[in-house]
Design an enzyme around this catalytic site. Structure first.
Site, short mmCIF file in Angstrom:
data_model
loop_
_atom_site.label_atom_id
_atom_site.label_comp_id
_atom_site.label_asym_id
_atom_site.label_seq_id
_atom_site.Cartn_x
_atom_site.Cartn_y
_atom_site.Cartn_z
N CYS A 76 0.81 -1.22 0.00
CA CYS A 76 0.00 0.00 0.00
C CYS A 76 0.84 1.27 0.00
CB CYS A 76 -0.97 -0.02 1.18
SG CYS A 76 -2.17 -1.36 0.99
N HIS A 83 -0.91 8.53 6.34
CA HIS A 83 -1.43 7.25 5.84
C HIS A 83 -2.82 7.04 6.46
CE1 HIS A 83 -1.19 3.35 4.04
NE2 HIS A 83 -1.17 2.71 5.19
N HIS A 134 -9.44 2.74 1.61
CA HIS A 134 -8.00 2.60 1.35
C HIS A 134 -7.85 2.05 -0.07
CE1 HIS A 134 -3.88 1.85 1.53
NE2 HIS A 134 -3.76 1.30 2.73
#
Lengths: 389, 251
Positions: free
Chosen positions: A149, A279, A316
């Site tokens: 990610c 994040h 996400h």
């Protein structure tokens, strides 16, 4: 200190907007991209919601390969091509794309009985980037980055490296990932998905939700960039935790090292950072670790500047996330507005920075730090400089 | 600016350990076999209980490299060693197990990510420095070698471990469907090179491409491992890397 690289323009397709303007309007307006997933069965999963793109814009021309990943990349590329010229000799145009999942949905199809040889080739994680290069007519270096990610940040760093090394004159760089049964099943099995909404930095946060999207930027050496560029990529670093396969280092040492190295490459002091795109996954572990890292890296400055997470509205988006967040930083500088952290209502005492809760805020961050992390102990940080409109 | 040099190499292939195990002609040696497989090596004990074959192969290749270079196990530890991992396909087996396996799979799912392989290497050898994972074939590994050299030149790292792993056996039927695109034999491999300021001179891109052609003749198609196989063949012999843990599967 590394030579800065110009971010000439950007193009995106996301759950809250199918192009850059709609994405930005959605971020500032607090749009919700999370909805029940409709494209594949989810009835056997604990959580069947995510940031699914319900309608993709039609591609400007015939797609060179099948699959949703290629369709997402083409949509972002079309948006990018409307905003900047990619006019350069094909062998001087590079493509660097990050992804956590590559073409795994095509593997599911191949294993489900689709015996076309092409399906096997499409299942390779490098295939969508190659298809994007064909779509753009690029014959320069084509790289697929898979730092989980954090891929969308590492891809921008590698693209900048290709430009600095003279390997290309323009590079289309970014990230993508699709929502598919494979990844929904995986995160569902890990019990990482929340049944609530995503609540970054909130006391009640209980996990993440996944999203899909693609985000691309056009990078050029700063000296070659046309007027009106979005901004500059000043620094990048990607590091490894070397601690655990899935969980972040409880001390956040890898993320801290990435942030420090990126600031050093940028030649930027902590006191010069105006904004942090975190994040901010809304998981129990990530948010306090990231908060502590930002305090260590930025010192007193961490409490003076806005920090946000855009995953509350988008989910996400995995390989796309870091590129979307980098673009958001540059748009914040351009428009003088920092988007809010959706889902944050009851602050966690362990997360005690200014996370821009509630609504967008007037601010004009010139220098931004964007942090990312992923499975396999991957960390990445970008330092970006925006330009006021 | 000092040029990157090749400090040590590690090579495991379906033919055996080290460049000395490679046959003179892989096609002839393979006969009718489409895949030359490697067994999962025994590494590290309890921590690797659930680790996939590709993770174990990566760790075993790094161990072979440390032996080749006469380096201590802790030689790579810390933030000054960059780790660059490349694979074209070594996630395929783990992905297939997850797709075809029973519901759940929480313990296996993390291994489906390409990042699982370098993560196990980073954990095992304590690497916390610059980190890049590329997915692609030999071209991607050449890019990784170039990027590693630039990290060293910029002083961001003192050493760079460039690692590649390829496994094919679990997806041999899928590879067979695409055989018109895929040279034979496909040879499983785990290979790595340690770049630093001391050691043999690293060949330039053109020289490396020439060396790769010879490496393919001898090793067969190892996709992302090919440039590292070429480096292993070109590296001056130092010490034999004993085939202590990895063995060809004989398929």
């Amino acid at each position: 200190m590394a030579e800065p690289v110009a971010v000439v323009a950007a193009g995106v397709v996301t759950p809250i907007g199918a192009d850059l303007d709609a994405f930005w309007a959605g971020l500032v307006g607090g749009a919700e991209g999370i909805a029940p997933i409709e494209r594949f069965p989810v009835s056997d999963l604990r959580v069947g919601r995510g940031g699914e793109i319900k309608r993709l814009p039609p591609p400007a021309r015939r797609l060179p390969a099948r699959g949703r990943a290629v369709a997402l990349l083409a949509a972002a590329a079309d948006d990018l091509a409307r905003r900047a010229s990619l006019d350069v000799r094909p062998e001087r145009l590079g493509v660097v794309v990050g992804t956590a999942l590559g073409g795994v949905e095509e593997l599911e199809r191949a294993l489900a009985g689709d015996r076309r040889p092409r399906r096997v080739a499409d299942a390779l994680y490098a295939s969508p980037a190659r298809a994007l290069a064909r779509y753009l007519g690029a014959r320069g270096p084509v790289l697929t980055v898979s730092t989980a990610c954090a891929s969308g940040a590492t891809a921008l760093g590698l693209a900048a490296d290709l430009l600095r090394a003279g390997r290309a004159d323009l590079v289309v760089a970014g990230g993508y990932d699709t929502l598919c049964r494979f990844v929904m099943r995986g995160f569902d099995a890990l019990r990482a998905l929340t049944r609530d909404r995503v609540r970054p930095f909130d006391r009640r946060r209980s996990g993440l939700l996944l999203g899909e999207g693609a985000a691309l930027v056009l990078l050029a050496r700063a000296a070659d960039a046309p007027r009106g560029a979005l901004g500059r990529l000043l620094g990048h670093a990607s590091t490894s935790d070397g601690v655990h396969l899935t969980a972040p280092d409880p001390e956040g040492r890898g993320l801290e090292a990435a942030a420090r190295l990126a600031l050093a490459e940028a030649g930027v002091a902590p006191a010069d950072v105006d904004f942090v795109s975190a994040h901010g996954t809304g998981t129990a572990l990530n948010d306090p670790i990231e908060t502590a890292v930002l305090k260590r890296v930025l010192g007193r400055r961490a409490r003076e500047i806005p920090v946000n997470s855009i995953k509350g509205g988008l989910g996400h988006t995995m390989g796309a996330a870091a590129t979307l967040e980098a673009i958001m930083c540059l748009l914040a500088a351009r428009h003088g507005v920092v988007p809010p952290t959706l889902g944050l209502e009851e602050p966690d005492p362990a997360c005690d920075l200014d996370y821009v809760p509630g609504r967008a805020r007037a601010a004009r961050p010139r220098v931004s730090l964007s942090t990312s992390a992923g499975f396999g102990g991957c960390n990445a940080a970008l330092v970006l400089e925006g330009v006021a409109a | 600016m000092r040029a990157a040099r090749l400090a040590a190499v590690g090579l495991l292939t379906g033919w055996g350990a080290g460049p000395g195990a490679l046959p003179p002609d892989a096609r002839r040696a393979a006969g009718t076999r489409a895949v030359i497989a490697l067994e999962a090596p025994q590494v590290g004990g309890e921590r690797f209980r659930r680790a996939t074959r590709e993770c174990r192969l990566a760790v075993a290749a790094v161990e072979a490299m440390l032996r080749d270079g006469g380096l201590a196990p802790g030689a790579l530890a810390g933030g000054r060693t960059a780790l660059l991992y490349v694979t074209a396909a070594a996630y395929g087996a783990a992905n297939r197990v997850f797709v075809e396996g029973p519901p759940g799979g929480a313990l296996h799912f993390p291994y489906t990510a390409p990042s699982a392989v370098p993560a196990e290497v980073a954990i095992e050898f304590g690497l916390t420095g610059p980190y890049v994972i590329l997915v692609g074939g030999a071209e991607a590994t050449r890019e990784a070698l170039g990027h590693a050299a630039r990290l060293l030149a910029a002083g961001v790292a003192e050493r760079a471990l460039v690692l590649a792993v390829e496994t094919f056996a679990e997806c041999a039927d899928l590879w067979a469907r695409a055989r018109w695109r895929c040279p034979r034999p496909l040879v499983e491999a785990a290979a790595c090179a340690l770049l630093g300021s001391a050691g043999a001179r690293l060949p330039g891109p053109a020289a490396l491409a020439r060396l790769e052609a010879g490496a393919r003749r001898r090793a067969g198609e190892t996709l992302a491992c090919a440039p590292l196989v070429a480096l292993a063949l070109a590296a001056p012999a130092r010490r034999a890397a004993p085939a202590r843990r990895a063995a060809p599967a004989g398929r």
